[in-house]
Design an enzyme around this catalytic site. Structure first.
Site, PDB file in Angstrom:
ATOM      1  N   ASN A  66     -16.282 -20.213 -75.418  1.00 33.80           N
ATOM      2  CA  ASN A  66     -17.607 -20.727 -75.795  1.00 33.80           C
ATOM      3  C   ASN A  66     -18.677 -19.725 -75.364  1.00 33.80           C
ATOM      4  OD1 ASN A  66     -18.588 -21.448 -72.992  1.00 33.80           O
ATOM      5  ND2 ASN A  66     -16.701 -22.661 -73.106  1.00 33.80           N
ATOM      6  N   PHE A  88     -22.400 -30.787 -64.197  1.00 37.83           N
ATOM      7  CA  PHE A  88     -23.372 -30.433 -65.225  1.00 37.83           C
ATOM      8  C   PHE A  88     -22.962 -31.178 -66.494  1.00 37.83           C
ATOM      9  CE2 PHE A  88     -26.476 -26.914 -64.619  1.00 37.83           C
ATOM     10  CZ  PHE A  88     -26.371 -26.842 -63.238  1.00 37.83           C
ATOM     11  N   LYS A 141     -16.818 -39.823 -63.770  1.00 44.02           N
ATOM     12  CA  LYS A 141     -16.180 -38.794 -62.933  1.00 44.02           C
ATOM     13  C   LYS A 141     -16.464 -39.030 -61.444  1.00 44.02           C
ATOM     14  CE  LYS A 141     -16.285 -35.257 -66.570  1.00 44.02           C
ATOM     15  NZ  LYS A 141     -16.070 -33.842 -66.880  1.00 44.02           N
ATOM     16  N   PRO A 143      -6.763 -30.212 -67.623  1.00 38.33           N
ATOM     17  CA  PRO A 143      -7.174 -31.101 -66.526  1.00 38.33           C
ATOM     18  C   PRO A 143      -8.690 -31.050 -66.359  1.00 38.33           C
ATOM     19  CG  PRO A 143      -6.128 -29.108 -65.673  1.00 38.33           C
ATOM     20  CD  PRO A 143      -5.976 -29.071 -67.167  1.00 38.33           C
ATOM     21  N   ILE A 187     -11.381 -30.527 -64.022  1.00 39.33           N
ATOM     22  CA  ILE A 187     -11.478 -29.946 -62.674  1.00 39.33           C
ATOM     23  C   ILE A 187     -12.434 -30.769 -61.806  1.00 39.33           C
ATOM     24  CG2 ILE A 187     -12.110 -27.868 -61.378  1.00 39.33           C
ATOM     25  CD1 ILE A 187     -11.515 -26.319 -64.083  1.00 39.33           C
TER      26      ILE A 187
HETATM   27  O1  PMT Z   1     -23.522 -19.925 -68.519  1.00 38.21           O
HETATM   28  P1  PMT Z   1     -24.897 -20.030 -69.153  1.00 38.21           P
HETATM   29  O2  PMT Z   1     -25.001 -19.206 -70.416  1.00 38.21           O
HETATM   30  O3  PMT Z   1     -25.987 -19.747 -68.182  1.00 38.21           O
HETATM   31  O4  PMT Z   1     -25.091 -21.546 -69.622  1.00 38.21           O
HETATM   32  C1  PMT Z   1     -25.124 -22.576 -68.684  1.00 38.21           C
HETATM   33  C2  PMT Z   1     -24.435 -23.852 -69.209  1.00 38.21           C
HETATM   34  C3  PMT Z   1     -25.167 -24.371 -70.429  1.00 38.21           C
HETATM   35  C4  PMT Z   1     -22.979 -23.564 -69.560  1.00 38.21           C
HETATM   36  C5  PMT Z   1     -24.494 -24.871 -68.000  1.00 38.21           C
HETATM   37  O5  PMT Z   1     -25.833 -25.138 -67.670  1.00 38.21           O
HETATM   38  C6  PMT Z   1     -23.797 -26.186 -68.336  1.00 38.21           C
HETATM   39  O6  PMT Z   1     -24.366 -27.074 -68.929  1.00 38.21           O
HETATM   40  N1  PMT Z   1     -22.501 -26.316 -67.901  1.00 38.21           N
HETATM   41  C7  PMT Z   1     -21.639 -27.436 -68.221  1.00 38.21           C
HETATM   42  C8  PMT Z   1     -21.036 -27.207 -69.560  1.00 38.21           C
HETATM   43  C9  PMT Z   1     -20.029 -28.265 -69.979  1.00 38.21           C
HETATM   44  O7  PMT Z   1     -18.984 -27.935 -70.392  1.00 38.21           O
HETATM   45  O8  PMT Z   1     -20.386 -29.494 -69.830  1.00 38.21           O
HETATM   46  P2  PMT Z   1     -19.380 -30.730 -70.162  1.00 38.21           P
HETATM   47  O9  PMT Z   1     -20.317 -31.823 -70.485  1.00 38.21           O
HETATM   48  O10 PMT Z   1     -18.374 -30.372 -71.176  1.00 38.21           O
HETATM   49  O11 PMT Z   1     -18.644 -30.998 -68.791  1.00 38.21           O
HETATM   50  C10 PMT Z   1     -19.172 -31.868 -67.792  1.00 38.21           C
HETATM   51  C11 PMT Z   1     -18.815 -31.386 -66.421  1.00 38.21           C
HETATM   52  O12 PMT Z   1     -17.396 -31.409 -66.217  1.00 38.21           O
HETATM   53  C12 PMT Z   1     -19.245 -29.953 -66.123  1.00 38.21           C
HETATM   54  O13 PMT Z   1     -19.687 -29.918 -64.772  1.00 38.21           O
HETATM   55  C13 PMT Z   1     -17.965 -29.130 -66.305  1.00 38.21           C
HETATM   56  O14 PMT Z   1     -17.939 -27.979 -65.464  1.00 38.21           O
HETATM   57  C14 PMT Z   1     -16.903 -30.148 -65.865  1.00 38.21           C
HETATM   58  N2  PMT Z   1     -15.592 -29.983 -66.512  1.00 38.21           N
HETATM   59  C15 PMT Z   1     -15.455 -30.216 -67.851  1.00 38.21           C
HETATM   60  C16 PMT Z   1     -14.213 -30.138 -68.427  1.00 38.21           C
HETATM   61  C17 PMT Z   1     -13.095 -29.793 -67.611  1.00 38.21           C
HETATM   62  N3  PMT Z   1     -11.887 -29.711 -68.127  1.00 38.21           N
HETATM   63  N4  PMT Z   1     -13.271 -29.569 -66.307  1.00 38.21           N
HETATM   64  C18 PMT Z   1     -14.495 -29.654 -65.741  1.00 38.21           C
HETATM   65  O15 PMT Z   1     -14.637 -29.429 -64.528  1.00 38.21           O
END
Ligand code: PMT
Length: 401
Positions: free
Chosen positions: A212, A325, A343, A307, A309
């Site tokens: 991504n 995030f 979560k 998984p 994380i």
């Molecule tokens: O890297 P940059 O270009 O500066 O951009 C920053 C960002 C937009 C990537 C960042 O600010 C951000 O929003 N990160 C989270 C992106 C994301 O994948 O969000 P999510 O809604 O899919 O996941 C929610 C949370 O679960 C996140 O904290 C993610 O790290 C965590 N996660 C998700 C899936 C997974 N399998 N394991 C995880 O730990």
């Protein structure tokens, strides 16, 4: 112990017309040595005391003079400079420039930037001792201090005019240190903070994969801000092309499974976990050993769930304080609140992605920080400024947990 640093900071140095201006090329050097990028604005007549070319050579940027012309505004104009800066440092700051700051004058480039910026303003006063002790100067000083201006010095001793007393500009090395000190706080002193950052890469074959647009900037900025706050930071990073903060313990990974293993291997020693990485939710069931050939018109790739994380960290028996995030394109706060609950997180930083101004791969971001009973808006700004504001809030919530 915290070490003073200006890594990744953008310092806009305003040089006003005083004899101490001759020391500013050295000041630019000292600030750069602490890791900052520096741009310089000269006030009217400051070029009588220091050569713009010298400042250009040490800063690596063309020097902005006092004028606000159509030509200068078509380059990096006053609003761009005001937004660019993490701090505006005026050194030397003459009695005149202090008075103009108090009055809110916007009569040349430097003073206009000072009115337009949201960044903190710092001054290193330098003037004749009588001018320094003058009632008007002291009253201006008190007003600036009351408004939150950082004031470095002045020193006392023999002056360029031959008099002895207070009003000498601090030495460049001391100004640079004082500036760095302002960005170094002990809010997370001695705490272990683990941060995931960047994208993951889920291989399809040896040369292709699913990933991504995460650049890693937000996660790396948070690592830097946590270090400034006194934390020992472990940064678990997916593939990124940016330089990590020099005092972070970096664990480089590629896939979500590798990120999961790296996090789980060290999570039991962490006080705070911040999941910024854009982790792939799914990976190909089987990655081919050799390059896939285009033999068919259609290809079906079977994916399996990775998984989670963050959720696994939140379920760990030595669970750290957990911050997630949430990157969402719509209903940002509602979806983020759902993730906070599902979560079992302490905090979630919701950010709006999908546009071109904030989120993935751009310098700025804006966040709504959500806990069980609070919602805090952190408005759009560059990711390094935002990271400092976010770390402040995280440290507060961690202490109250
Ligand atoms: O890297 P940059 O270009 O500066 O951009 C920053 C960002 C937009 C990537 C960042 O600010 C951000 O929003 N990160 C989270 C992106 C994301 O994948 O969000 P999510 O809604 O899919 O996941 C929610 C949370 O679960 C996140 O904290 C993610 O790290 C965590 N996660 C998700 C899936 C997974 N399998 N394991 C995880 O730990």
């Amino acid at each position: 112990m915290t070490v003073n640093s200006l890594t990744n900071k953008r310092v806009l140095l305003g040089v006003s017309a005083g004899i101490a201006a001759y020391k500013t090329p050295d000041l630019v050097r000292k600030i750069s040595e602490l890791g900052a990028e520096v741009q310089v604005i000269l006030t009217k007549n400051a070029d009588q005391f220091v050569a713009p070319l010298a400042l250009q050579a040490v800063s690596g940027h063309a020097v902005h003079d006092h004028a606000m012309t159509a030509e200068s505004e078509s380059g990096m104009g006053h609003i761009d400079l005001a937004r660019w800066a993490d701090v505006v440092l005026i050194a030397p700051a003459t009695a005149n420039v202090m008075a103009r700051l108090v009055a809110g004058n916007a009569d040349e480039l430097l003073t206009t930037v000072c009115v337009a910026t949201e960044a903190p303003i710092a001054i290193a006063p330098a003037m004749n001792q009588q001018m320094w002790q003058n009632q008007a100067t002291q009253s201006n000083l008190a007003t600036l201090a009351e408004r939150g201006t950082w004031i470095f010095g002045p020193d006392a001793g023999e002056q360029a005019c031959g008099e002895v007393g207070p009003g000498r500009m601090l030495q460049p090395v001391d100004i640079a240190q004082a500036l760095a000190q302002q960005f170094t706080n002990g809010a997370l002193s001695g705490k272990n903070v683990m941060i995931t950052a960047g994208p993951t890469w889920e291989a399809l074959d040896p040369v292709r994969g699913i990933t991504n647009h995460s650049s890693g900037t937000m996660g790396y900025a948070l690592a830097q801000a946590a270090i400034e706050a006194g934390a020992k930071v472990t940064l678990v990073s997916g593939p990124c092309n940016i330089t990590p903060p020099d005092r972070a313990n970096v664990r480089k990974v590629t896939s979500a499974l590798e990120m999961h293993s790296a996090v789980m291997a060290e999570v039991n020693t962490q006080d705070i976990f911040i999941g910024v990485a854009a982790v792939a939710d799914y990976r190909p069931v089987d990655a081919a050993d050799s390059k896939i050939k285009k033999n068919n018109d259609e290809m079906i790739i079977k994916l399996v769930k990775n998984p989670d994380i963050l959720a696994d960290v939140a379920l760990h028996e030595h669970r750290p304080f957990c911050v997630g995030f949430a990157a969402e394109t719509n209903d940002v706060v509602d979806y983020a609140r759902g993730k906070l609950e599902r979560k079992k997180l302490d905090l979630i930083a919701a950010n709006h992605v999908g546009g071109t101004e904030t989120g993935f791969g751009v310098p700025d971001n804006a966040i709504t920080l959500i806990s069980a009973d609070d919602v805090i808006e952190l408005p759009k700004q560059n990711k390094y400024g935002l990271a400092r504001a976010l770390i402040k809030e995280i440290a507060k919530a961690y202490k109250n947990a």
